[in-house]
Scaffold this motif. Structure first.
Motif, PDB file in Angstrom:
ATOM      1  N   ASP A 199       0.857  -1.181   0.000  1.00  0.00           N
ATOM      2  CA  ASP A 199       0.000   0.000   0.000  1.00  0.00           C
ATOM      3  C   ASP A 199       0.892   1.230   0.000  1.00  0.00           C
ATOM      4  N   PHE A 200       0.691   2.099  -0.979  1.00  0.00           N
ATOM      5  CA  PHE A 200       1.429   3.353  -1.002  1.00  0.00           C
ATOM      6  C   PHE A 200       0.756   4.327  -0.025  1.00  0.00           C
ATOM      7  N   ALA A 201       0.906   4.021   1.228  1.00  0.00           N
ATOM      8  CA  ALA A 201       0.337   4.771   2.342  1.00  0.00           C
ATOM      9  C   ALA A 201       1.113   4.320   3.589  1.00  0.00           C
ATOM     10  N   PRO A 202       1.159   5.152   4.626  1.00  0.00           N
ATOM     11  CA  PRO A 202       0.415   6.397   4.811  1.00  0.00           C
ATOM     12  C   PRO A 202       1.180   7.624   4.341  1.00  0.00           C
ATOM     13  N   VAL A 203       0.436   8.706   4.149  1.00  0.00           N
ATOM     14  CA  VAL A 203       1.033  10.018   3.914  1.00  0.00           C
ATOM     15  C   VAL A 203       1.613  10.511   5.234  1.00  0.00           C
ATOM     16  N   LEU A 204       2.906  10.795   5.247  1.00  0.00           N
ATOM     17  CA  LEU A 204       3.556  11.321   6.448  1.00  0.00           C
ATOM     18  C   LEU A 204       3.987  12.771   6.276  1.00  0.00           C
ATOM     19  N   ASP A 205       3.428  13.435   5.274  1.00  0.00           N
ATOM     20  CA  ASP A 205       3.714  14.851   5.078  1.00  0.00           C
ATOM     21  C   ASP A 205       3.105  15.664   6.217  1.00  0.00           C
ATOM     22  N   ALA A 247       5.878   5.108   3.397  1.00  0.00           N
ATOM     23  CA  ALA A 247       5.815   6.487   3.875  1.00  0.00           C
ATOM     24  C   ALA A 247       6.026   7.426   2.692  1.00  0.00           C
ATOM     25  N   LYS A 248       5.152   8.391   2.564  1.00  0.00           N
ATOM     26  CA  LYS A 248       5.282   9.334   1.458  1.00  0.00           C
ATOM     27  C   LYS A 248       4.873  10.736   1.925  1.00  0.00           C
ATOM     28  N   HIS A 249       5.430  11.775   1.316  1.00  0.00           N
ATOM     29  CA  HIS A 249       6.298  11.837   0.143  1.00  0.00           C
ATOM     30  C   HIS A 249       7.615  12.453   0.601  1.00  0.00           C
ATOM     31  N   PHE A 250       8.667  11.674   0.659  1.00  0.00           N
ATOM     32  CA  PHE A 250       9.948  12.076   1.219  1.00  0.00           C
ATOM     33  C   PHE A 250      10.653  13.079   0.296  1.00  0.00           C
ATOM     34  N   PRO A 251      11.236  14.146   0.860  1.00  0.00           N
ATOM     35  CA  PRO A 251      11.407  14.472   2.277  1.00  0.00           C
ATOM     36  C   PRO A 251      10.328  15.387   2.864  1.00  0.00           C
ATOM     37  N   GLY A 252       9.137  15.399   2.267  1.00  0.00           N
ATOM     38  CA  GLY A 252       8.027  16.152   2.835  1.00  0.00           C
ATOM     39  C   GLY A 252       7.392  17.087   1.833  1.00  0.00           C
TER      40      GLY A 252
END
Length: 699
Positions: A199-205, A247-252
């Protein structure tokens, strides 16, 4: 068979053998399956076997394992979307795409695989069919990473009968890590049931920019530590179900005002500010997350020339070396506009693929031209900018992940007849409803217009079409309100619709208006409705900033989503069935942005009446007890000391029969910060406990 460079298929004969060897050499212990037939390689370590397999691959096979992309169709051999497959890949069916490129992974979308949206059984059958192709001699022989963007809320490819979640900012408004863990479990278990393993989740922005056009309610908030705590809990819940979290989207991507789908965001803050945006990612790394997705944004504090996806300083220097991440790095979609909009660096799809690998990415996600990506990587190798060893390091990492996560298994299929035992269960739906209820944040309630009275108050239900007010109106009716419903499509209410609603407002006790990022047309309609003198209650269904441009609204509830669980929460709050407990997960600025109107953690509540403690004076001093109750919004002090809910024994009397002053118990109820007590509520109870006959408490 392929449009890839001539000579690149020299390893085809070997690749078939490599695929067969690969399927045989990973022991049962590596993927959790029993009954694996022993092979001559069983005495070799998994690491050695992966190394042997990777070394046997051709360059094209290595690139293929790093290529994860969409395929069009509802089954492996479905040619109903042949036009789309031909356009991008030159073949007709999903199976042929997988075979042509020896794909390492596929990415599901409702527009490329329509069956996934509302048919979980069909989605499982699709997954099984694709895995059968990938593990055959015609393809790599290696099971696929089957991936999806299932964040919950506004980004969810699977909908009903799968569990529809309110979304991450709604979760953020609860500030509850247990709920976050449960959300991760819901997502992980339902995706695993249909054969998805990533899963391309979670958003950690960390969403610190109110004008962010692409993140907003996809974020869990603006406080780095809160996002970290909720994010790690969600990751661990998801991965406990065998699904890789990302975790996405690095680096924020949280402080941007450009959507990277269409343009290139550039953030110019200093390293100290960047470090705050990195807090959730570092927490996820420390918590054992499988994957991290890159952002197509330039972060000048690290690399002023290249976006993170293409920056060696960001992906290798920062993520790998400074932050210690040794899992899989995937690009965001390589088809997004940001990568074609780099000042002074016009890039084609081949350049982008090669630069992403040079930067440190393991996975090329959703290239718009896979043939060009393959060619670009070959050209980079021929030019000495990339090496075979660099590709091998990524493929080794991918195969190690597939072995560890159980993707690389004797039988990667899922039991189709068990799908509905997991997807959309009552327990999962209850979790979604709990998030929806606890997220409701009351940021205004002038004149105590809320709660309303079912069976007495009449409601005019209107709003912007983009806020889906038609989902809420029937719920108000079901709850017992007399409701007139009037709806119009679009995000900008027309003058005719506004005039019609204004004419109807006088015949009702209250107007409920659903807003969605309140634009000038929505603002004008709310102001016109308020001028009628009928109270206006706004339910804000997307970003939580509408309150600052709707000063005429008597009450404002932030929902952070327009899905059924969110509207159920709104109706429960409006009817007084629940007391709103949601707190702002972001700062809400004034309309001009010059000041903070409401800070993180702000939220209003209805006045509460403290539950009454129980004081029991019984024969025999060892039996004297008092009970401090649980009571929403209230804390209790026992003889001046804050005391948690529970039952306590009263201390014995002193020797000689004298009564200890501690046998007089006074319990006082006080409101917690942000709460108030109902007018006239009893707040103090006292009892002098006796050593013989029981006494009596008094309030």
């Amino acid at each position: 068979m392929s449009a890839r460079t001539s000579g690149a298929r020299a390893g085809v004969a070997l690749s078939l053998g490599a695929g067969l060897v690969l399927a045989a050499i990973v022991p049962a212990a590596a993927h959790g399956h029993s009954g694996h037939a022993p092979s001559s390689h069983e005495d070799r370590s998994t690491e050695d076997r992966i190394t042997e397999t990777v070394e046997a691959m051709s360059i094209d096979e290595l690139i293929g394992q790093m290529t994860w992309t969409r395929v069009y169709g509802n089954s492996a051999d479905d040619d109903s979307m042949a036009a789309e497959n031909q356009q991008y890949y030159g073949v007709d069916t999903p199976a042929e795409v997988i075979e042509k490129y020896d794909l390492g992974g596929v990415l599901y979308f409702a527009w490329s695989n329509p069956i996934i949206e509302g048919d979980p059984v069909g989605a499982a059958e699709l997954s099984n069919g694709l895995q059968e192709v990938s593990t055959s001699e015609a393809a790599s022989g290696i099971p696929l990473a089957i991936t999806i963007d299932q964040e919950g809320g506004i980004v969810a490819r699977m909908t009903e009968p799968a569990t529809v979640l309110p979304g991450n900012m709604a979760l953020g408004a609860t500030f509850d890590s247990d709920l976050a863990h449960r959300q991760g479990q819901v997502l992980g278990s339902e995706l695993a049931a249909v054969g998805v393993n990533v899963d391309f989740a979670p958003v950690l922005d960390v969403n610190t920019n109110p004008d962010n056009p692409v993140i907003g309610v996809r974020s869990m908030g603006a406080d780095p530590q809160t996002v970290a705590d909720l994010g790690v809990a969600q990751v661990q819940g998801m991965q406990s179900e065998g699904i890789a979290a990302t975790a996405k989207h690095f680096p924020g991507h949280g402080d941007t005002d450009v959507d990277s789908h269409s343009g290139l965001p550039i953030v110019r803050y200093d390293r100290e500010t960047l470090d705050q945006h990195l807090v959730p990612f570092q927490a996820a790394i420390d918590g054992g997350i499988d994957m991290i997705m890159t952002a197509h944004i330039i972060v000048e504090a690290i690399d002023a020339q290249m976006p993170g996806t293409l920056s060696h300083d960001v992906l290798t220097g920062l993520l790998r070396e400074q932050m210690g991440f040794d899992g899989l790095i995937t690009t965001d979609s390589l088809g997004m506009g940001a990568l074609k909009d780099i000042p002074g660096h016009p890039l084609d799809d081949g350049d982008i693929a090669a630069l992403a690998i040079q930067a440190g990415s393991d996975i090329l996600l959703k290239s718009p031209d896979v043939d060009a990506s393959f060619a670009g990587v070959h050209e980079a190798i021929e030019a000495g900018d990339l090496t075979r060893e660099r590709l091998e390091s990524s493929v080794t990492r991918i195969l190690a992940w597939k072995a560890e996560r159980g993707v690389w298994a004797d039988d990667p299929s899922v039991p189709v007849d068990a799908v509905l035992d997991t997807v959309g269960t009552d327990e999962h739906l209850a979790t979604a409803d709990e998030i929806g209820e606890r997220a409701v944040t009351m940021v205004r309630n002038e004149g105590d217009v809320l709660p309303l009275q079912p069976g007495r108050d009449s409601v005019l239900m209107v709003g912007a079409g983009s806020a889906w007010p038609e989902r809420m109106g029937p719920m108000l009716i079901e709850r017992g309100f007399e409701v007139t419903e009037d709806y119009e499509d679009g995000s900008s209410p027309s003058p005719g619709y506004r005039e019609r609603a204004v004419a109807e407002a006088a015949d009702h006790d209250v107007v409920v208006f659903a807003s969605n990022n309140a634009n000038p047309a929505q603002q004008e309609m709310v102001a016109a409705l308020a001028e009628t003198g009928t109270p206006v209650v706004v339910v804000a269904t997307r970003n939580p900033y509408d309150v600052n441009v709707l000063p005429a609204a008597d009450a404002v509830l932030n929902l952070y989503g327009w899905f059924e669980p969110s509207f159920h929460g709104a109706v429960a709050a409006i009817a007084g069935d629940i007391n709103p407990t949601g707190l702002l997960p972001v700062d809400v600025p004034t309309a001009d942005g010059s000041q903070t109107l409401f800070p993180i953690g702000f939220g209003l509540h209805y006045p509460v009446t403290p539950a009454e403690p129980e004081l029991l004076d019984r024969h025999g001093r060892e039996r004297d007890r008092y009970t401090v109750p649980e009571s929403q919004g209230v804390q209790y002090l026992v003889n001046g000391e804050v005391t948690e809910a529970g039952t306590y024994q009263v201390p014995r009397s002193r020797p000689g029969g004298r009564t200890d002053e501690n046998r007089v118990v006074t319990i006082v109820a006080e409101p917690l910060e942000g709460w108030e007590l109902a007018e006239g509520a009893t707040t103090e109870w006292t009892m002098e406990f006796t050593t013989g006959r029981p006494g009596h408490g008094h309030g």
